[in-house]
Design a protein around this motif. Structure first.
Motif, PDB file in Angstrom:
ATOM      1  N   ILE A 145      29.115  28.389  41.457  1.00  0.00           N
ATOM      2  CA  ILE A 145      28.335  28.860  42.593  1.00  0.00           C
ATOM      3  C   ILE A 145      27.903  30.306  42.365  1.00  0.00           C
ATOM      4  CG2 ILE A 145      28.346  29.216  45.093  1.00  0.00           C
ATOM      5  CD1 ILE A 145      28.460  26.258  44.147  1.00  0.00           C
ATOM      6  N   GLN A 146      28.777  31.086  41.734  1.00  0.00           N
ATOM      7  CA  GLN A 146      28.447  32.456  41.335  1.00  0.00           C
ATOM      8  C   GLN A 146      28.481  32.511  39.815  1.00  0.00           C
ATOM      9  OE1 GLN A 146      30.581  35.728  43.111  1.00  0.00           O
ATOM     10  NE2 GLN A 146      31.241  34.425  44.797  1.00  0.00           N
ATOM     11  N   ASN A 203      21.026  37.877  39.751  1.00  0.00           N
ATOM     12  CA  ASN A 203      20.352  37.120  40.816  1.00  0.00           C
ATOM     13  C   ASN A 203      20.553  35.604  40.694  1.00  0.00           C
ATOM     14  OD1 ASN A 203      19.278  39.577  41.831  1.00  0.00           O
ATOM     15  ND2 ASN A 203      17.645  39.465  40.305  1.00  0.00           N
ATOM     16  N   VAL A 251      21.352  31.945  41.461  1.00  0.00           N
ATOM     17  CA  VAL A 251      21.362  31.053  42.618  1.00  0.00           C
ATOM     18  C   VAL A 251      21.650  29.671  42.052  1.00  0.00           C
ATOM     19  CG1 VAL A 251      20.025  30.040  44.480  1.00  0.00           C
ATOM     20  CG2 VAL A 251      19.693  32.444  43.892  1.00  0.00           C
ATOM     21  N   GLU A 305      27.310  24.850  50.971  1.00  0.00           N
ATOM     22  CA  GLU A 305      26.147  25.730  50.954  1.00  0.00           C
ATOM     23  C   GLU A 305      26.209  26.652  49.756  1.00  0.00           C
ATOM     24  OE1 GLU A 305      26.262  27.826  54.670  1.00  0.00           O
ATOM     25  OE2 GLU A 305      25.777  26.029  55.839  1.00  0.00           O
ATOM     26  N   GLU A 306      25.096  27.344  49.458  1.00  0.00           N
ATOM     27  CA  GLU A 306      25.039  28.260  48.318  1.00  0.00           C
ATOM     28  C   GLU A 306      25.994  29.439  48.454  1.00  0.00           C
ATOM     29  OE1 GLU A 306      21.100  29.624  47.560  1.00  0.00           O
ATOM     30  OE2 GLU A 306      20.325  27.596  47.292  1.00  0.00           O
ATOM     31  N   LYS A 307      26.109  29.981  49.642  1.00  0.00           N
ATOM     32  CA  LYS A 307      27.014  31.119  49.890  1.00  0.00           C
ATOM     33  C   LYS A 307      28.036  30.694  50.923  1.00  0.00           C
ATOM     34  CE  LYS A 307      23.912  34.799  48.591  1.00  0.00           C
ATOM     35  NZ  LYS A 307      24.453  35.093  47.312  1.00  0.00           N
ATOM     36  N   SER A 329      31.946  31.735  52.423  1.00  0.00           N
ATOM     37  CA  SER A 329      33.130  32.600  52.477  1.00  0.00           C
ATOM     38  C   SER A 329      34.356  31.716  52.694  1.00  0.00           C
ATOM     39  CB  SER A 329      33.004  33.598  53.622  1.00  0.00           C
ATOM     40  OG  SER A 329      33.062  32.912  54.863  1.00  0.00           O
ATOM     41  N   TRP A 375      34.359  30.528  56.238  1.00  0.00           N
ATOM     42  CA  TRP A 375      33.411  29.434  56.444  1.00  0.00           C
ATOM     43  C   TRP A 375      34.009  28.121  55.945  1.00  0.00           C
ATOM     44  CZ3 TRP A 375      31.130  25.713  53.551  1.00  0.00           C
ATOM     45  CH2 TRP A 375      30.074  25.010  54.128  1.00  0.00           C
ATOM     46  N   TYR A 379      37.917  31.382  44.669  1.00  0.00           N
ATOM     47  CA  TYR A 379      37.217  32.486  45.329  1.00  0.00           C
ATOM     48  C   TYR A 379      37.227  33.719  44.440  1.00  0.00           C
ATOM     49  CZ  TYR A 379      38.009  29.624  49.493  1.00  0.00           C
ATOM     50  OH  TYR A 379      38.040  28.597  50.395  1.00  0.00           O
ATOM     51  N   MET A 425      34.663  35.060  48.473  1.00  0.00           N
ATOM     52  CA  MET A 425      33.456  34.236  48.454  1.00  0.00           C
ATOM     53  C   MET A 425      33.662  33.155  47.396  1.00  0.00           C
ATOM     54  SD  MET A 425      31.464  35.404  50.784  1.00  0.00           S
ATOM     55  CE  MET A 425      29.890  34.634  50.441  1.00  0.00           C
ATOM     56  N   GLU A 470      33.439  31.022  44.331  1.00  0.00           N
ATOM     57  CA  GLU A 470      32.962  31.292  42.976  1.00  0.00           C
ATOM     58  C   GLU A 470      32.709  29.977  42.228  1.00  0.00           C
ATOM     59  OE1 GLU A 470      34.394  34.657  40.022  1.00  0.00           O
ATOM     60  OE2 GLU A 470      35.903  33.082  40.222  1.00  0.00           O
TER      61      GLU A 470
END
Length: 155
Positions: free
Chosen positions: A67-68, A74, A76, A86-88, A90, A93, A136, A141, A143
Motif C-alpha cells: 500500500i505504501q 508519490n 499510489v 482503501e488506499e490510505k 490508519s 480506521w 503498519y 498507517m 504499509e
C-alpha cells in the motif's frame, strides 16, 4: 497491467499455470527462488503485488499488497482494493472497519531496522479459511496487506 486483487486472493491454493491460463497473471517472468527453498516468488513491483508459491506444484500461498512504497515517490497503489479496504488506512480506521484484530505483534527494531506493528484478522466468505496480516508504519498507517491461507499461518 491491472490486477484484479480480489480474484487473486480468491485464487489462493491454485497453481501458477492456472493463473496464467486464465489471464490473471500476464507476466512473462516465472516465479523464482533460491535453490532448495520450498518457496518461489513473483514480484509484480509496478502493480504493488508480491506473490509467493510453494515450489512443489507452484501453488499460490500468499498475496502481499504494498500500500505504501518508500522507494517510489508519490506511490499510489495502482489496483482496486477489495471492499471495504482503501488506499490510505490508519490503524484506527482499520479497527473501526474490521473490528479488533485476532492478534497483535508490537513494533520492533531488528538489526537497526524499525518495523511497525502487525495485526492479524480472520476473513470469512472465501473458498478456504484466509488470514489477513496488516503491517503498519511507524505512524500507524497501513504499509502492507498480506492474504494467506490460515493453514500457512506461522506466528
Amino acid at each position: 497491467m491491472t490486477i484484479h486483487v480480489e480474484t487473486l486472493i480468491r485464487s489462493l491454493g491454485k497453481a501458477y499455470p492456472d493463473l496464467v491460463k486464465t489471464g490473471l497473471i500476464t507476466y512473462q517472468t516465472k516465479p523464482q527462488g533460491a535453490p532448495g527453498s520450498p518457496v518461489i516468488s513473483l514480484d509484480l513491483a509496478k502493480e504493488g503485488v508480491f506473490l509467493s508459491f510453494a515450489r512443489e506444484g507452484q501453488v499460490l500461498k500468499e498475496v502481499t499488497l504494498r500500500i505504501q512504497n518508500s522507494k517510489a515517490k508519490n506511490w499510489v497503489f495502482p489496483n482496486e482494493l477489495p471492499s471495504p479496504l482503501e488506499e490510505k488506512m490508519s490503524r484506527d480506521w482499520v479497527h473501526e472497519t474490521l473490528s479488533e484484530p485476532d492478534k497483535i505483534l508490537p513494533p520492533k527494531v531488528v538489526a537497526g531496522l524499525s518495523f511497525g506493528m502487525t495485526e492479524r484478522y480472520s476473513l470469512e466468505g472465501f473458498h478456504i479459511p484466509i488470514t489477513l496480516q496488516i503491517r503498519y508504519d511507524e505512524n500507524e498507517m497501513v504499509e502492507k496487506l498480506t492474504f494467506l491461507p490460515t493453514s500457512e499461518l506461522r506466528w
